[in-house]
Design a protein around this motif. Structure first.
Motif, PDB file in Angstrom:
ATOM      1  N   PRO A 304       0.858  -1.202   0.095  1.00 21.71           N
ATOM      2  CA  PRO A 304      -0.063  -0.046  -0.141  1.00 21.71           C
ATOM      3  C   PRO A 304       0.673   1.232   0.147  1.00 21.71           C
ATOM      4  N   GLY A 305       0.593   2.218  -0.905  1.00 16.76           N
ATOM      5  CA  GLY A 305       1.281   3.442  -0.893  1.00 16.76           C
ATOM      6  C   GLY A 305       2.268   3.433  -1.985  1.00 16.76           C
ATOM      7  N   GLN A 306       2.489   2.282  -2.692  1.00 14.67           N
ATOM      8  CA  GLN A 306       3.554   2.175  -3.767  1.00 14.67           C
ATOM      9  C   GLN A 306       3.486   3.037  -4.652  1.00 14.67           C
ATOM     10  N   GLU A 383      -4.847   8.842  -7.619  1.00 21.66           N
ATOM     11  CA  GLU A 383      -5.945   8.132  -7.075  1.00 21.66           C
ATOM     12  C   GLU A 383      -5.873   6.743  -6.901  1.00 21.66           C
ATOM     13  N   PHE A 384      -5.322   6.165  -7.980  1.00 24.20           N
ATOM     14  CA  PHE A 384      -5.071   4.681  -8.009  1.00 24.20           C
ATOM     15  C   PHE A 384      -3.916   4.197  -6.838  1.00 24.20           C
ATOM     16  N   GLU A 385      -2.882   4.898  -6.690  1.00 28.68           N
ATOM     17  CA  GLU A 385      -1.972   4.674  -5.665  1.00 28.68           C
ATOM     18  C   GLU A 385      -2.698   4.669  -4.383  1.00 28.68           C
ATOM     19  N   LYS A 386      -3.653   5.606  -4.236  1.00 32.66           N
ATOM     20  CA  LYS A 386      -4.115   5.669  -2.653  1.00 32.66           C
ATOM     21  C   LYS A 386      -5.348   4.613  -2.490  1.00 32.66           C
ATOM     22  N   HIS A 406      -9.311   5.429   1.668  1.00 38.70           N
ATOM     23  CA  HIS A 406      -7.941   5.230   0.886  1.00 38.70           C
ATOM     24  C   HIS A 406      -7.166   4.196   1.828  1.00 38.70           C
ATOM     25  N   PHE A 407      -6.020   3.782   1.190  1.00 38.89           N
ATOM     26  CA  PHE A 407      -5.404   2.856   2.102  1.00 38.89           C
ATOM     27  C   PHE A 407      -4.749   3.092   3.445  1.00 38.89           C
ATOM     28  N   LEU A 408      -4.402   4.381   3.467  1.00 34.50           N
ATOM     29  CA  LEU A 408      -3.834   4.877   4.546  1.00 34.50           C
ATOM     30  C   LEU A 408      -4.718   5.483   5.716  1.00 34.50           C
ATOM     31  N   GLN A 491      -2.549   0.566   5.497  1.00 33.48           N
ATOM     32  CA  GLN A 491      -1.410   0.896   6.309  1.00 33.48           C
ATOM     33  C   GLN A 491      -1.918   1.790   7.476  1.00 33.48           C
ATOM     34  N   LEU A 492      -1.372   1.968   8.616  1.00 33.70           N
ATOM     35  CA  LEU A 492      -1.829   2.394   9.774  1.00 33.70           C
ATOM     36  C   LEU A 492      -0.910   3.226  10.126  1.00 33.70           C
ATOM     37  N   GLU A 493      -0.875   4.620  10.369  1.00 32.05           N
ATOM     38  CA  GLU A 493       0.156   5.555  10.820  1.00 32.05           C
ATOM     39  C   GLU A 493      -0.385   5.770  12.403  1.00 32.05           C
ATOM     40  N   CYS A 494       0.383   5.845  13.338  1.00 31.07           N
ATOM     41  CA  CYS A 494       0.101   6.142  14.577  1.00 31.07           C
ATOM     42  C   CYS A 494       0.915   7.280  14.951  1.00 31.07           C
ATOM     43  N   PRO A 495       0.891   8.584  15.056  1.00 25.98           N
ATOM     44  CA  PRO A 495       1.725   9.545  15.519  1.00 25.98           C
ATOM     45  C   PRO A 495       1.959   9.436  16.962  1.00 25.98           C
ATOM     46  N   SER A 496       0.849   9.276  17.668  1.00 29.45           N
ATOM     47  CA  SER A 496       0.786   9.310  19.099  1.00 29.45           C
ATOM     48  C   SER A 496      -0.196   8.327  19.596  1.00 29.45           C
ATOM     49  N   PRO A 497       0.485   7.220  20.303  1.00 25.03           N
ATOM     50  CA  PRO A 497      -0.515   6.097  20.757  1.00 25.03           C
ATOM     51  C   PRO A 497      -1.192   6.431  21.964  1.00 25.03           C
ATOM     52  N   LYS A 498      -2.600   5.810  22.006  1.00 23.95           N
ATOM     53  CA  LYS A 498      -3.458   6.159  23.137  1.00 23.95           C
ATOM     54  C   LYS A 498      -3.108   5.320  24.575  1.00 23.95           C
ATOM     55  N   ILE A 499      -2.893   6.013  25.388  1.00 22.25           N
ATOM     56  CA  ILE A 499      -2.333   5.341  26.899  1.00 22.25           C
ATOM     57  C   ILE A 499      -3.474   4.795  27.347  1.00 22.25           C
TER      58      ILE A 499
END
Length: 849
Positions: A304-306, A383-386, A406-408, A491-499
């Motif tokens: 994903p994201g390629q 858009e195809f990439e997303k 989208h995938f992200l 794909q999952l992006e986590c900038p700051s996790p939940k405590i």
């Protein structure tokens, strides 16, 4: 037709990688992922445009010219990279090209299926075969330009005026033609092709036995009897998917690769351009308009994201025209999968890639030419990439992705959500891994909260650390024992996790009621769709049922062992509902799982009906206040008491609370069965004597009404077991358990000890206490049906007198004990034969002790 441009070409989208295969292994015993996507070719040109007579010098120049453009984008060595030349097919002066033959600007139109295929692409993009043909075409074009210039100019002017007045984009085609049918309308059920499929497979087998490898002969044979272009195309498709295997050894350099349609048919192996070229040739023989389409495919090795920008095409497929409308198909992906670890092709037919709807096809196939998207509103490559890559089973199960688009996915407040809807029951599972460079580390499902209903699914994710994650979803049709198949990835992006505390493992995947719980006899409910927050340390789960069910429950917490967990649960099955009372001795998250089976079918196994996530944030229960050990799965009045003929209980719940230290439980015994009770209380790990505590229970029968009187000796939690003789057998089976919680500081004495002669209908009005003070006068008041004489026997015997209302009354002196007995003559023959009814203890007063 020539494929020498593919001589050193690696077809990466035709293959599975080990990444895809690992899911197949993991999701079999537990939910499993399909082995991957079908083999996909990475052509950098359209094979039908290459000519067998292309010289070696042409190939070298082509490779030299385009090598730098290709680079290492698909992992192909730079010296092996080639570039697809711009091309377009010629048509007459029509709105397709706006009067120009060098560029396609609108949706493709059907042309004569018997028109010869141009097979060489010049540097300028014109379609020619030889130098002589190029010269001839130039002379013809010059003549046409000189004689028809005015006519063409007028045509172009009219078209421009038409486009100005049209609301459709100038890049789109506007023709009065029927709308293209969706696949479900064109092919309501693949079973309509059963005869065609069977004939094509059988005829193909006979042709191979006879060593007939001619495109013309094969096409004529397998399409014999086909009444429509659709039927002919179906036969061609089935033959391709069953008699051409992916050329794994050729790709790996273990054998010579084949390119031309004749070689493909002869050897029975090909890469994606081989599939598409043979399909093209066979369609032309059958009179079906067909094109090869080059573009990008999200095949093996896709992440994903390629990015696909500024990269040559890596795949090819076909477009066909049926009844004036264009449709898409990919025989390479429809034929099967490649197992690179074992260097083998795995036949796995996929109906999905036959005439796939363009709206779905675009998720995995992006053509070089925009018009071959066959979309009303074509998308850009960005858009195809997303876009989320959805596997065939995603569409086979009729799933709709509601969120995200989208995938992200980027977490908000440490959480992310995926949701889907569907028209019929589907089961889901998932796998999440943390990405670290090229490595992935599979994580526990405890970071996710999956809920599912008959028509929707929602997955909440709470990554434990910042970073990037890969999420893969799997599904299977409801009420089937099939394994789970891979349906899509994110794909999952986590900038700051939940405590947050880690959730307990859920081996049953889904939280809340299972989507098929209704088939198990449960009515829908809202429990479990969200985390259930508890502030009192206790919870009461009530599930409505459509038929009598037997139920078992399981409670899990990181600090609970199995023995302690059983003391946290009390289960009450009733004809129309199930109740589970839960105590939480620790703070944090608990998993409460419910299992059911039909009440009458004891041979049936229990099935998981639901899993509920409880979060205890306050009021945790003391370990000394948990339920008694050894509780049965029939707490409180329910199905078993009804079967025994007991009705109208004064206490309908399993838990009985008393602040006085004593209580009466009443009910109707319409079948007049024999009953008795056992009272017990745990003292640490040592249970109290049930014999001693049984004296704290007194039965009173008044017609069909039964009263169980309980005097508790101290505060605490007690178990009261009610037993009844429901058959001719000597056993007294357990009918139900009551849980008594006493908060009183009073210490009530036991009742008198009863003997067997104390029969139904006998009533002790006074004294109710089983302990009498020594050397004192005590009033007795008792009802004994059928008694001819009633006496109190101690140091001296005293006969009681029968009152007008049928009650025996009188006073007796207790003396010095140690016991005082109540006796009665129940025989009509003699008043001298006495039977003990009950015994009282005679004790010294406390102040004298």
């Amino acid at each position: 037709m020539c494929f020498k441009m593919c001589l050193k070409m690696k077809c990466f989208n035709c293959f599975y990688t080990k990444r895809s295969d690992r899911h197949s292994n993991k999701m079999t015993n537990s939910p499993s992922k399909a082995s991957g996507e079908p083999p996909v070719h990475t052509p950098t040109s359209q094979p039908n445009l290459r000519h067998d007579q292309q010289s070696k010098q042409d190939r070298k120049e082509t490779a030299k010219t385009t090598g730098s453009k290709r680079g290492q984008a698909e992992g192909i060595p730079k010296e092996d990279a080639v570039v697809l030349k711009e091309w377009s097919f010629k048509t007459s002066e029509s709105s397709i090209t706006g009067g120009k033959t060098g560029q396609m600007t609108a949706r493709p139109q059907p042309v004569n299926a018997k028109e010869p295929i141009k097979s060489f692409v010049s540097e300028k993009g014109d379609m020619m075969d030889t130098d002589e043909e190029r010269s001839l075409d130039k002379r013809r074009e010059s003549k046409e330009n000189s004689t028809n210039r005015l006519k063409r100019k007028n045509t172009i002017t009219k078209e421009k005026d038409s486009r100005k007045s049209s609301t459709t984009s100038s890049k789109k085609l506007t023709l009065n033609r029927p709308r293209r049918k969706l696949k479900k309308d064109l092919i309501p059920n693949p079973e309509v092709f059963h005869k065609i499929d069977t004939y094509a497979i059988n005829a193909g087998r006979e042709l191979r036995i006879k060593k007939i490898f001619s495109v013309q002969a094969i096409t004529q044979t397998i399409t014999e009897g086909a009444s429509s272009d659709l039927d002919k195309l179906r036969a061609i498709w089935i033959w391709l998917c069953h008699y051409i295997e992916y050329d794994v050894k050729g790709y790996l350099g273990l054998s010579k690769m084949v390119y031309s349609p004749e070689q493909v048919i002869l050897t029975g192996r090909a890469v994606c351009s081989g599939y598409s070229s043979v399909c093209l040739q066979m369609c032309r023989e059958a009179g079906i308009e067909c094109r090869e389409v080059s573009g990008h495919g999200k095949g093996a090795g896709y992440r994903p994201g390629q990015s696909y920008r500024n990269i040559e095409s890596n795949h090819s497929w076909n477009a066909v025209c049926l009844d004036g409308q264009w449709y898409l198909l990919d025989a390479c992906w429809g034929a099967g999968n490649v197992d690179l670890d074992n260097r083998a092709f795995i036949k796995r037919y996929k109906e999905y890639y036959f005439l796939t709807d363009p709206e779905n096809f675009i998720d995995s196939h992006f053509p070089e030419k925009e018009e071959w998207q066959l979309l009303e509103s074509p998308i850009k490559i960005e858009e195809f990439e997303k876009r989320v890559l959805k596997k065939p089973d995603f569409y086979t199960l009729n799933l709709t992705l509601n969120h995200p688009k989208h995938f992200l996915i980027v977490t908000e407040n440490g959480e992310a959500t995926v949701s889907m809807s569907f028209p019929q029951l589907v089961h889901f599972t998932y796998q999440i891994s943390q990405l670290s460079g090229k490595k992935t580390q599979e994580l526990s499902k405890s970071i996710g909260f999956l809920t599912s209903t008959q028509q929707s699914m929602k997955l909440r994710l709470m990554p434990p650390k910042p970073g990037m994650y890969e999420l893969e979803l799997f599904a299977r049709a409801g009420n089937t024992p099939k394994t789970y198949n891979w349906i899509c990835s994110f794909q999952l992006e986590c900038p700051s996790p939940k405590i947050s505390e880690e959730l307990p493992e859920n081996p049953h995947e889904c939280w809340g009621l299972q989507p098929d719980a209704t088939s198990l006899g449960l009515e829908p409910c809202n429990y479990g769709n969200e985390i259930i927050s508890l502030e009192s340390g206790s919870f009461r789960l009530v599930l409505k049922t459509t038929r009598p069910l037997m139920v078992l429950c399981e409670l899990s917490h990181k600090n609970l062992d199995k023995t302690l967990a059983k003391k946290c649960l009390a289960i009450q099955p009733e004809p129309d509902q199930l109740t589970c009372s839960v105590l939480c001795p620790y703070y944090g998250y608990y998993r409460l799982s419910v299992f059911v089976r039909d009440w009458a079918n004891e041979a049936d196994s229990f099935e998981n009906a639901g899993n509920f996530l409880l979060h205890c944030t306050a009021g945790a229960v003391s370990l000394n206040e948990l339920f008694p050990s050894g509780l049965s799965s029939n707490c409180g009045p329910g199905i078993k008491t009804l079967e025994a003929g007991l009705f109208e209980f004064s206490h309908t719940e399993a838990l009985v609370y008393t602040q006085q230290g004593k209580c009466d439980i009443t009910f109707q015994n319409r079948q007049d069965i024999d009953l008795f009770c056992k009272l017990s209380k745990e003292e640490g790990d040592q249970p109290a004597s049930q014999t001693t505590l049984s004296n704290h229970v007194l039965f009173t029968h008044d017609g069909s009404k039964v009263t169980i009187s309980i005097n508790l000796p101290e505060s605490g939690v007690y178990k009261l077991g009610l037993y009844g003789k429901t058959s001719l057998k000597p056993e007294y089976p357990l009918l139900c358990d009551y849980i008594l919680k006493n908060t009183s500081i009073n210490k009530w004495p036991p009742f008198p000890r009863m003997y067997g002669a104390w029969k139904k209908g006998s009533v002790l009005f006074e004294p109710r206490a089983g302990q009498l003070e020594a050397s004192s006068w005590v009033k007795f008041c008792v009802q004994v049906p059928g008694a001819r004489r009633v006496s109190v026997c101690g140091d001296e015997s005293v006969d009681l007198q029968l009152s007008e209302n049928g009650v025996w009354e009188g006073k007796a002196f207790t003396g010095r004990g140690p016991e005082l007995h109540l006796a009665a003559s129940l025989s009509e023959a003699s008043n001298n034969t006495m039977s003990f009814l009950m015994a009282f203890s005679v004790v010294e007063p406390e102040h004298k002790k």
